[in-house]
Motif scaffolding. Structure first.
Motif, PDB file in Angstrom:
ATOM      1  N   ASN A  79      -3.192   9.665  -7.810  1.00 35.21           N
ATOM      2  CA  ASN A  79      -4.283  10.641  -7.838  1.00 35.21           C
ATOM      3  C   ASN A  79      -5.577   9.965  -7.396  1.00 35.21           C
ATOM      4  OD1 ASN A  79      -3.186  13.211  -9.408  1.00 35.21           O
ATOM      5  ND2 ASN A  79      -2.385  11.394 -10.434  1.00 35.21           N
ATOM      6  N   ASP A  80      -6.307  10.606  -6.507  1.00 32.32           N
ATOM      7  CA  ASP A  80      -7.616  10.137  -6.081  1.00 32.32           C
ATOM      8  C   ASP A  80      -8.628  11.255  -6.329  1.00 32.32           C
ATOM      9  OD1 ASP A  80      -6.953   7.496  -4.778  1.00 32.32           O
ATOM     10  OD2 ASP A  80      -5.635   8.828  -3.659  1.00 32.32           O
ATOM     11  N   PHE A  81      -9.720  10.924  -7.036  1.00 31.40           N
ATOM     12  CA  PHE A  81     -10.715  11.927  -7.402  1.00 31.40           C
ATOM     13  C   PHE A  81     -12.064  11.577  -6.773  1.00 31.40           C
ATOM     14  CE2 PHE A  81      -7.633  11.586 -10.848  1.00 31.40           C
ATOM     15  CZ  PHE A  81      -7.211  12.907 -10.968  1.00 31.40           C
ATOM     16  N   ASN A  82     -12.684  12.541  -6.109  1.00 36.37           N
ATOM     17  CA  ASN A  82     -14.041  12.398  -5.582  1.00 36.37           C
ATOM     18  C   ASN A  82     -14.992  13.014  -6.611  1.00 36.37           C
ATOM     19  OD1 ASN A  82     -13.096  11.282  -3.120  1.00 36.37           O
ATOM     20  ND2 ASN A  82     -12.629  13.342  -2.396  1.00 36.37           N
ATOM     21  N   LEU A  83     -15.456  12.189  -7.567  1.00 36.13           N
ATOM     22  CA  LEU A  83     -16.274  12.708  -8.658  1.00 36.13           C
ATOM     23  C   LEU A  83     -17.646  13.135  -8.158  1.00 36.13           C
ATOM     24  CD1 LEU A  83     -15.314  10.066 -11.367  1.00 36.13           C
ATOM     25  CD2 LEU A  83     -14.250  12.280 -10.902  1.00 36.13           C
ATOM     26  N   TYR A  92     -12.041  17.541  -3.476  1.00 38.17           N
ATOM     27  CA  TYR A  92     -12.394  16.897  -4.742  1.00 38.17           C
ATOM     28  C   TYR A  92     -11.286  15.985  -5.276  1.00 38.17           C
ATOM     29  CZ  TYR A  92     -15.846  20.614  -4.474  1.00 38.17           C
ATOM     30  OH  TYR A  92     -16.832  21.457  -4.040  1.00 38.17           O
ATOM     31  N   SER A  93     -10.040  16.265  -4.965  1.00 39.15           N
ATOM     32  CA  SER A  93      -8.953  15.425  -5.471  1.00 39.15           C
ATOM     33  C   SER A  93      -7.751  15.519  -4.544  1.00 39.15           C
ATOM     34  CB  SER A  93      -8.556  15.848  -6.892  1.00 39.15           C
ATOM     35  OG  SER A  93      -7.999  17.141  -6.894  1.00 39.15           O
ATOM     36  N   ASN A  94      -7.021  14.401  -4.437  1.00 42.62           N
ATOM     37  CA  ASN A  94      -5.792  14.332  -3.654  1.00 42.62           C
ATOM     38  C   ASN A  94      -4.678  13.778  -4.530  1.00 42.62           C
ATOM     39  OD1 ASN A  94      -7.233  15.122  -1.328  1.00 42.62           O
ATOM     40  ND2 ASN A  94      -7.820  12.986  -0.928  1.00 42.62           N
ATOM     41  N   TYR A  95      -3.463  14.183  -4.258  1.00 45.32           N
ATOM     42  CA  TYR A  95      -2.336  13.736  -5.073  1.00 45.32           C
ATOM     43  C   TYR A  95      -1.104  13.518  -4.193  1.00 45.32           C
ATOM     44  CZ  TYR A  95      -0.849  18.580  -4.556  1.00 45.32           C
ATOM     45  OH  TYR A  95      -0.487  19.784  -4.027  1.00 45.32           O
ATOM     46  N   ASN A  96      -0.214  12.681  -4.693  1.00 46.92           N
ATOM     47  CA  ASN A  96       1.083  12.446  -4.043  1.00 46.92           C
ATOM     48  C   ASN A  96       2.108  12.175  -5.139  1.00 46.92           C
ATOM     49  OD1 ASN A  96       2.960  12.034  -1.934  1.00 46.92           O
ATOM     50  ND2 ASN A  96       2.760   9.828  -2.185  1.00 46.92           N
ATOM     51  N   LYS A 112     -15.900   7.475  -7.056  1.00 48.28           N
ATOM     52  CA  LYS A 112     -14.507   7.864  -6.817  1.00 48.28           C
ATOM     53  C   LYS A 112     -13.620   7.195  -7.871  1.00 48.28           C
ATOM     54  CE  LYS A 112     -14.864   8.607  -1.827  1.00 48.28           C
ATOM     55  NZ  LYS A 112     -14.300   8.277  -0.508  1.00 48.28           N
ATOM     56  N   ALA A 113     -12.576   7.891  -8.281  1.00 46.46           N
ATOM     57  CA  ALA A 113     -11.660   7.363  -9.295  1.00 46.46           C
ATOM     58  C   ALA A 113     -10.232   7.411  -8.767  1.00 46.46           C
ATOM     59  CB  ALA A 113     -11.777   8.159 -10.586  1.00 46.46           C
ATOM     60  N   GLN A 114      -9.410   6.507  -9.287  1.00 48.47           N
ATOM     61  CA  GLN A 114      -8.008   6.412  -8.885  1.00 48.47           C
ATOM     62  C   GLN A 114      -7.148   6.230 -10.130  1.00 48.47           C
ATOM     63  OE1 GLN A 114      -7.175   3.243  -6.059  1.00 48.47           O
ATOM     64  NE2 GLN A 114      -5.115   2.948  -6.899  1.00 48.47           N
ATOM     65  N   VAL A 115      -6.117   7.040 -10.276  1.00 47.08           N
ATOM     66  CA  VAL A 115      -5.168   6.926 -11.391  1.00 47.08           C
ATOM     67  C   VAL A 115      -3.755   6.996 -10.822  1.00 47.08           C
ATOM     68  CG1 VAL A 115      -4.344   7.914 -13.549  1.00 47.08           C
ATOM     69  CG2 VAL A 115      -6.787   8.000 -13.011  1.00 47.08           C
ATOM     70  N   THR A 173       0.857  -1.186   0.000  1.00 44.76           N
ATOM     71  CA  THR A 173       0.000   0.000   0.000  1.00 44.76           C
ATOM     72  C   THR A 173       0.889   1.230   0.000  1.00 44.76           C
ATOM     73  OG1 THR A 173      -1.684  -1.183   1.273  1.00 44.76           O
ATOM     74  CG2 THR A 173      -1.840   1.220   1.198  1.00 44.76           C
ATOM     75  N   THR A 174       0.690   2.100  -0.988  1.00 43.01           N
ATOM     76  CA  THR A 174       1.536   3.282  -1.088  1.00 43.01           C
ATOM     77  C   THR A 174       0.870   4.492  -0.438  1.00 43.01           C
ATOM     78  OG1 THR A 174       0.647   3.912  -3.256  1.00 43.01           O
ATOM     79  CG2 THR A 174       2.529   2.419  -3.230  1.00 43.01           C
ATOM     80  N   LYS A 175       1.648   5.513  -0.215  1.00 45.89           N
ATOM     81  CA  LYS A 175       1.154   6.738   0.408  1.00 45.89           C
ATOM     82  C   LYS A 175       0.278   7.492  -0.583  1.00 45.89           C
ATOM     83  CE  LYS A 175       5.314   7.081   3.243  1.00 45.89           C
ATOM     84  NZ  LYS A 175       6.541   7.836   3.541  1.00 45.89           N
ATOM     85  N   ARG A 176      -0.853   7.987  -0.095  1.00 43.20           N
ATOM     86  CA  ARG A 176      -1.785   8.731  -0.930  1.00 43.20           C
ATOM     87  C   ARG A 176      -1.816  10.196  -0.491  1.00 43.20           C
ATOM     88  NH1 ARG A 176      -2.627   5.099  -4.799  1.00 43.20           N
ATOM     89  NH2 ARG A 176      -4.368   6.405  -5.494  1.00 43.20           N
TER      90      ARG A 176
END
Length: 634
Positions: A527-531, A497-501, A536-539, A350-353
């Motif tokens: 990237n985590d997106f709260n659509l 709405y979105s988080n990034y690392n 929710k989406a993850q890229v 599990t990586t850091k978000r």
């Protein structure tokens, strides 16, 4: 006479009293003068979270006073925050030093500190019992505020909680109180209030709370509800060791996980992970078939899952700086989620978000330097011992095994069958012996067999050869101290709405063997997106490029059994000018004839060899993963 003597003694006593009186008056005058100067010299001072010693250094730069005190006088005192304007030295000391249990005197621009008497401390304690207001903020290590943290005065029911910004204000009973600060998932901290009016608390994640949750790849479950055998490895455990490869950091962190290093032809190393044993059958075939061996090795290893997606790349290419935790699922129950591929277990990374809040930048740099290997303690036989052993063997060695003899007497007799004469010997040139290579020892004996030196000259040359020791030249020209460096920069943040690392890492290793180098460059973006409230989406994107050079000679060449030409103790790697020398070559004028026949030179110089080698392995891997989550129920 007696009366005169009494008058004389009385006069001496009066004179002594006068001297003492004058001295006291002078000291008093100096003290008053110094006090007046202290009162008249005013300045500003604004420092935060500093020790008493650091505060005095700041004051010394702003006034003409020198501060004298015992080196351990202010040990174990809490840091102080000072913000005063147009204040004198005495005003500052009275406010920040005297309440700590100390007193001082001023003499000739010198401030001397000493501990206060017990009755003075008792008076000060009365003032310390007054209520004190403390303000502060509670944040995690990334600077994200922690709302709802509990701040409790230890030993009482007096407590508050932090607001949405992690801020709090609490009034404690006295300066001797202690604050107990706790938050779910973080270690509880106890902080003394004495001398502190503003607290900025950074909470540390609790490793024990992390172990309560097991990540299976798709889901998370409590460890008590998990039916499989699993081990949780937290980021703090991974970061505890400073090594280049992730596999080295995993050593000993999970029971049942065996990490093997397999060396293929060309010096390339591969990592093989095995959980509790091998549960699959290997292919049968040629043991020297590298492709088959790689397939068997892959079939034996557990499945690696990174952030919910199977990972097929090298284990060591996973950036250590991005790891939040590693779950090792050790038995076949993992096949319920991942199928047959998980029969050897699963390693879930599990990586850091990113987290909502202002962008935070973290920089990490680790440098490890080593010392050059000392070969003097290897216990190798000396040149003299090796030459003595070889000389003894000369008496029993057949001529066809004696290289020095055969490079000179390269004509050999072969038995052939003639119908008339029967078996007879025929002179036949033996090119194999003619072009054999010699070293320094064989060269001396070859000269003797050729007749160019006498047996006395031969023995003297062998004695001189026995005085050599190649170890110093080996250390100077083939070894180095070695070092490795790991540098990481990460940017973490987000909104509702979105988080990034974003993490960028560079790893470099210089092996102790000259010519062996490794370099790796990692870029990871999550990237985590709260659509919507439910979607929710993850890229995730990761890129790894590495370059490995395996060109070193290695200390193994000093031992019998190395596949490279053995370096003997009597060999010379360089001449007096530092130019590389061959330790194997062709004897005499044989080399010219050998080259004329179209062959390449067969001399061997270890220093030239490692510089000309090109055993290089480069890799480039890119991984893109994406996913969508829909929340069915609230």
């Amino acid at each position: 006479m007696k009366k005169k003597r009494d008058l004389f003694n009385r006069g001496k006593m009066v004179l002594l009293v006068m001297k003492i009186t004058i001295l006291i008056l002078i000291i008093s005058t100096m003290h008053v003068s110094a006090s007046v100067n202290a009162q008249s010299s005013k300045f500003n001072l604004d420092v935060k979270q500093v020790s008493i010693e650091q505060m005095l250094e700041q004051m010394k730069a702003k006034c003409d006073y020198t501060f004298l005190y015992r080196s351990d006088l202010f040990d174990n005192l809490p840091p102080v925050n000072i913000n005063v304007k147009e204040s004198t030295v005495e005003e500052i000391l009275d406010k920040y030093v005297v309440p700590q249990g100390f007193s001082y005197t001023v003499m000739d621009n010198q401030v001397i500190f000493f501990e206060r008497a017990e009755e003075e401390l008792a008076e000060a304690n009365e003032a310390e019992l007054e209520a004190v207001e403390v303000k502060g903020t509670i944040k995690d290590k990334d600077g994200v505020p922690l709302p709802g943290a509990t701040i409790l005065e230890e030993g009482t029911f007096n407590g508050v909680t932090s607001n949405a910004n992690g801020e709090f204000t609490i009034e404690v009973s006295n300066q001797n109180a202690k604050l107990k600060i706790s938050y779910i998932g973080f270690e509880t901290q106890i902080i003394p209030v004495k001398g502190v009016s503003v607290l900025n608390v950074i909470m540390k994640e609790s490793a024990s709370s992390l172990e309560e949750v097991v990540v299976t790849g798709y889901t998370k479950t409590s460890k008590t509800r998990s039916s499989s055998s699993a081990t949780k490895v937290a980021a703090i455990d991974v970061e505890r060791q400073v090594t280049v490869d992730l596999s080295d950091r995993m050593e000993g962190l999970s029971t049942g996980l065996n990490i093997n290093t397999i060396t293929r032809d060309g010096g390339q190393e591969k990592i093989e992970l095995i959980l509790r044993g091998i549960s699959t059958f290997d292919e049968e075939g040629d043991n020297f078939d590298a492709a088959m061996q790689d397939r068997n090795s892959l079939n034996r290893q557990p499945l690696i899952v990174v952030d919910g997606f199977p990972y097929e790349g090298p284990f060591n290419d996973i950036d250590q700086a991005t790891i939040e935790s590693i779950d090792v699922l050790k038995d076949a129950s993992a096949t319920a989620l991942w199928g047959l591929r998980a029969s050897n277990g699963v390693i879930v990374v599990t990586t850091k978000r990113g987290k909502a809040g202002k962008p935070t930048v973290a920089v990490s740099s680790n440098w490890t330097f080593g010392t050059k290997q000392d070969l003097s303690g290897f216990g190798l036989a000396s040149s003299a011992d090796i030459i003595a052993l070889k000389n003894a063997a000369m008496d029993y060695m057949p001529t066809y095994q004696n290289t020095a003899y055969n490079v000179v007497n390269y004509v050999a007799l072969s038995w052939v069958y003639d119908p008339v004469l029967g078996w007879t010997q025929v002179v036949k040139e033996n090119l194999g012996y003619k072009y054999a290579t010699v070293d320094a020892y064989d060269n001396i004996w070859a000269q003797f067999y050729e007749g160019s030196i006498t047996d006395t000259e031969r023995d003297q040359l062998l004695t001189n050869l026995g005085q050599r020791n190649v170890l110093k030249q080996f250390e100077d020209h083939l070894l180095r101290g070695g070092f490795n460096s790991q540098n990481t920069v990460s940017i973490r943040g987000g909104s509702n709405y979105s988080n990034y690392n974003l993490t960028v890492s560079h790893t470099q290793e210089k092996d102790p063997n000259m010519g062996d180098d490794f370099e790796r460059f990692n870029v990871s973006l999550t990237n985590d997106f709260n659509l919507t409230d439910k979607w929710k989406a993850q890229v995730d994107v990761s890129l790894v490029t590495s370059n490995n050079n395996d060109n070193g000679i290695g200390v193994a060449t000093l031992y019998t059994g190395s596949r490279l030409p053995i370096i003997n103790m009597y060999d010379q790697l360089v001449d007096d000018q530092g130019n590389p020398l061959d330790i194997r070559w062709q004897y005499g004028d044989r080399e010219t004839e050998f080259l004329e026949r179209g062959f390449d030179p067969i001399g061997f110089s270890p220093i030239t060899d490692y510089k000309l080698r090109d055993n290089n392995t480069s890799s480039f891997n890119i991984r893109i993963a994406g996913g969508m989550n829909y929340k069915i129920t609230d």
